[in-house]
Structure formats: structure tokens, C-alpha cells
Design an enzyme around this catalytic site. Structure first.
Site, short mmCIF file in Angstrom:
data_model
loop_
_atom_site.label_atom_id
_atom_site.label_comp_id
_atom_site.label_asym_id
_atom_site.label_seq_id
_atom_site.Cartn_x
_atom_site.Cartn_y
_atom_site.Cartn_z
N TYR A 8 -4.24 -0.85 -13.38
CA TYR A 8 -2.95 -1.51 -13.24
C TYR A 8 -1.87 -0.45 -13.13
O TYR A 8 -2.03 0.69 -13.57
CB TYR A 8 -2.68 -2.46 -14.41
CG TYR A 8 -2.68 -1.81 -15.76
CD1 TYR A 8 -1.49 -1.37 -16.34
CD2 TYR A 8 -3.86 -1.61 -16.46
CE1 TYR A 8 -1.49 -0.75 -17.58
CE2 TYR A 8 -3.86 -1.00 -17.70
CZ TYR A 8 -2.67 -0.58 -18.26
OH TYR A 8 -2.66 0.04 -19.49
N SER B 59 -4.45 3.23 -16.84
CA SER B 59 -3.50 2.84 -15.80
C SER B 59 -3.20 3.98 -14.82
O SER B 59 -3.72 5.08 -14.94
CB SER B 59 -2.18 2.33 -16.39
OG SER B 59 -1.46 3.41 -16.95
N LYS C 232 0.84 -1.20 0.00
CA LYS C 232 0.00 0.00 0.00
C LYS C 232 0.87 1.25 0.00
O LYS C 232 1.85 1.34 0.73
CB LYS C 232 -0.91 0.00 1.23
CG LYS C 232 -1.77 1.24 1.38
CD LYS C 232 -2.84 1.10 2.45
CE LYS C 232 -2.31 1.02 3.84
NZ LYS C 232 -3.37 1.08 4.85
#
Length: 132
Positions: free
Chosen positions: A58, A25, A9
Site C-alpha cells: 500500500y 508499504s 501508474k
């Protein structure tokens, strides 16, 4: 049985760029990706602290040391420059691994130029780290 746990994270990552006409993305400074073990094209969940928006996309690499966090393509509609994000990746673990797993977490500040906290992360040489 497999369980899905938080793998890594980036907390309070600041949006530094938006590119609506890019193919999609989230571009992330490659130094930050390395520190938390995030690989190019890995699926991520992104939560915008400023507006509550969430999206799946992504990760792609932005230049190392650029401090870039860029919402690209449709994701560019989900935030503004300066918004703070939570960028998360997940992985599957078996029950035994899950009992001892600790995610890699970086808490960022100052336009992604400073790490104020690194949990369970081996901080690499020449990467921006707070000196408190």
C-alpha cells in the site's frame, strides 16, 4: 458486470530509500500521489524493472517535493537504491465507464525530480514538470 482497469501508474520511479525495519508499504512523494490520484493506504502493485520482482503493498505519503520513493519493511528486500519501479493502482469500472476510461500516468526521470511525460493528468501548479 465490473472490470478491473489500470487507474494510475508511475513509470520509472527511482528507489531513493529502503527502510527494512519499517512496518511495510511504499512511501511516495505526496505531490506525485496527488498528480495521479493515488490516496494514502491505497493498494498498489509494484514491479521492479531492474530485477523483475513484483509485490503488492500500500502507498503512504512521503513529504511533498522530497522526490522520495522508499521500499519499506519486507518490500525493502525487493529492490536496491537506484532501481526503477512501475507503481500501479487499479479500480473497478462498469462496462460503460470502461469504454472511455484513461488512466493517469506519469513517466519520471532524474531521481523522480522530472516528469518526462504525463498522460491524462492535470499537472498541478508548483509540481516538477519537464520543459522540453
Amino acid at each position: 458486470m465490473q472490470v478491473t482497469l489500470l487507474k494510475s501508474k508511475l513509470l520509472r520511479a527511482e528507489v531513493t530509500d529502503r527502510a527494512l525495519h519499517y512496518e511495510g508499504s511504499l512511501a511516495i512523494d505526496s505531490a506525485l500521489m496527488e498528480q495521479i490520484g493515488l490516496v494514502p493506504y491505497e493498494k498498489i502493485l509494484v514491479a521492479n524493472i531492474a530485477n523483475g520482482e513484483r509485490l503488492e503493498t500500500y502507498a503512504i505519503e512521503a513529504p511533498k517535493g522530497s522526490h522520495t520513493i522508499s521500499l519499506n519493511g519486507a518490500a525493502a528486500h525487493k529492490g536496491e537504491l537506484g532501481d526503477l519501479l512501475v507503481i500501479m493502482s487499479f479500480a473497478q469500472f462498469d462496462q460503460a465507464e470502461a469504454k472511455t476510461w484513461k488512466p493517469k500516468v506519469l513517466v519520471l526521470a532524474d531521481g523522480n525530480k522530472r516528469v518526462v511525460r504525463a498522460d491524462n493528468v492535470q499537472v498541478a501548479k508548483d509540481v516538477f514538470v519537464a520543459t522540453t
